[in-house]
Design an enzyme around this catalytic site. Structure first.
Site, PDB file in Angstrom:
ATOM      1  N   MET A  18       3.398  34.354 -23.885  1.00 44.82           N
ATOM      2  CA  MET A  18       2.197  33.585 -24.172  1.00 44.82           C
ATOM      3  C   MET A  18       1.582  34.198 -25.427  1.00 44.82           C
ATOM      4  SD  MET A  18       0.456  31.016 -23.492  1.00 44.82           S
ATOM      5  CE  MET A  18       1.007  30.488 -21.880  1.00 44.82           C
ATOM      6  N   ASP A  19       1.393  33.384 -26.444  1.00 41.95           N
ATOM      7  CA  ASP A  19       0.824  33.878 -27.700  1.00 41.95           C
ATOM      8  C   ASP A  19      -0.702  33.848 -27.628  1.00 41.95           C
ATOM      9  OD1 ASP A  19       3.397  34.114 -28.553  1.00 41.95           O
ATOM     10  OD2 ASP A  19       3.335  32.441 -29.974  1.00 41.95           O
ATOM     11  N   ASP A 271      12.138  30.806 -36.044  1.00 45.74           N
ATOM     12  CA  ASP A 271      12.735  30.301 -34.800  1.00 45.74           C
ATOM     13  C   ASP A 271      13.243  28.872 -34.988  1.00 45.74           C
ATOM     14  OD1 ASP A 271      12.046  32.699 -33.574  1.00 45.74           O
ATOM     15  OD2 ASP A 271      10.078  31.943 -32.974  1.00 45.74           O
ATOM     16  N   ASN A 295      16.843  25.017 -43.204  1.00 47.39           N
ATOM     17  CA  ASN A 295      15.853  25.322 -44.235  1.00 47.39           C
ATOM     18  C   ASN A 295      14.699  24.305 -44.174  1.00 47.39           C
ATOM     19  OD1 ASN A 295      15.166  26.837 -46.583  1.00 47.39           O
ATOM     20  ND2 ASN A 295      15.826  25.117 -47.852  1.00 47.39           N
TER      21      ASN A 295
HETATM   22  O1  RIB Z   1       8.702  34.144 -33.757  1.00 48.13           O
HETATM   23  C1  RIB Z   1       7.400  33.889 -33.306  1.00 48.13           C
HETATM   24  C2  RIB Z   1       7.202  34.477 -31.952  1.00 48.13           C
HETATM   25  O2  RIB Z   1       7.285  35.877 -32.039  1.00 48.13           O
HETATM   26  C3  RIB Z   1       5.865  34.193 -31.345  1.00 48.13           C
HETATM   27  O3  RIB Z   1       5.812  32.985 -30.646  1.00 48.13           O
HETATM   28  C4  RIB Z   1       5.621  35.424 -30.488  1.00 48.13           C
HETATM   29  O4  RIB Z   1       5.645  35.171 -29.122  1.00 48.13           O
HETATM   30  C5  RIB Z   1       6.685  36.427 -30.891  1.00 48.13           C
HETATM   31  O5  RIB Z   1       7.663  36.513 -29.956  1.00 48.13           O
END
Ligand code: RIB
Length: 326
Positions: A18-19, A271, A295
């Site tokens: 959870m961010d 990601d 990209n």
């Molecule tokens: O790459 C971004 C992610 O890095 C975030 O969502 C955070 O949770 C960390 O894992």
């Protein structure tokens, strides 16, 4: 138009966090207190972000599933993280709820340039053990590609790579965050390694010279060549607002030009990039085509705020590529 080569699932083995995100004017210096704004909690974690990104990047008619392998705690965050996967049709039946343990959290600051700094408290992610990978072997053996990052125990990552090699499954390793001890030889032995420049420099034990604002750069071609010499079959170096560099063992080398976008928040753009490489591989695209697709996905991700909400869909990526092929 690429034809779908595999219908096997894209399996993502990794973290769910959870961010806890706060916007600030700038990232504070050690010992400094500053005021921020807009505190929010947003589902993230490099593993979960890559799983959700892959699901959003698949063509609407695709039969390919995305399967997440990981652990959450038995808390509210864990339920929200599972809901985030389900919302995007990521299979979550291989995510284990770990009793008496908190879910992973990431404390994220995003400055006015869209740059971030992140500290992760792994929580349940640290409980993902090699036996959990063995338990998921029946799905892993059917995968078109397995995607890994480094927010889970390194022994588990290594075990998963060894299993994939035994089964002949294509592996992509996003070496983030780079562990203080670097990567073992076995971990370098993946099919595709996808660091950003800072990670690549740490993997090669170079003095970190890259800063986005000063644009001081070690030759990315040299970095990619040095990484390839460590064992992966191919390297795609994410260069942020400088595009990407790819290199493979057949000697293919290509700089992919950046897309010009207005960056709001770079969180999870790496990601989105890695997930797009996995989707393109599952669709049978060449590495160059895959890197162009990735990209564009990475660039679009920077235009939204937060991790999973900013991951782009297939249509947006195709549109950007049609406008500026890269
Ligand atoms: O790459 C971004 C992610 O890095 C975030 O969502 C955070 O949770 C960390 O894992």
């Amino acid at each position: 138009m690429p034809t779908e080569r595999h219908s096997g699932p894209i399996v993502v083995i990794g973290s769910l966090n959870m961010d806890l995100v706060c916007r600030t004017e700038q990232i504070p210096q050690p010992g400094q207190t500053i005021l921020g704004s807009d505190f929010v909690t947003i589902p993230g974690g490099k593993g979960a972000n890559q799983a959700v990104a892959a699901a959003k990047l698949l063509e609407a008619a695709s039969r390919t599933q995305v399967v997440m392998v990981g652990r959450v705690g038995d808390d509210d965050f864990g339920q929200r993280l599972l809901n985030g996967l389900k919302l995007h049709k990521v299979r979550s039946d291989r995510v284990i709820i770990t009793e008496g343990v908190a879910s992973g959290v990431a404390m994220i600051l995003v400055d006015k340039m869209g740059e971030n700094s992140i500290v992760v408290a792994p929580g349940a992610n640290a409980h993902l053990v090699p036996a959990d990978i063995d338990a998921a072997e029946s799905v892993i053996r059917t995968a078109s590609v397995v995607v890994l990052q480094l927010e889970i125990p390194l022994a588990t990552v290594q075990h998963a790579i060894a299993m994939c090699q035994r089964l002949g499954i294509h592996t992509i390793l996003d070496p983030a965050p780079v562990p203080p001890t670097g990567l073992t030889r076995a971990m370098f032995g993946v099919d595709l390694l996808t660091p950003n420049q800072g990670e690549a420099e740490r993997l090669l034990d170079l003095e970190p010279t890259h800063t986005v604002r000063l644009r001081k750069i070690v030759d990315p071609k040299q970095i990619a060549m040095d990484l390839l010499a460590r064992g992966p079959k191919a390297v795609v170096l994410k260069l942020g607002n400088r595009g990407a560099m790819l290199l493979d063992r057949a000697g293919e080398i290509e700089h992919i030009k950046p897309h010009k976008v207005a960056a709001v928040d770079t969180t999870a753009s790496g990601d989105a990039f890695t997930a797009a490489l996995a989707v393109a591989h599952a669709e049978g695209r060449s590495l160059i085509e895959s890197a162009r697709f990735a990209n564009a996905a990475g660039a679009l991700c920077c235009t939204g705020f937060g991790a999973q909400p900013s991951l782009p869909g297939r249509e947006a990526v195709e549109k950007l590529l049609a406008e500026t092929p890269g």
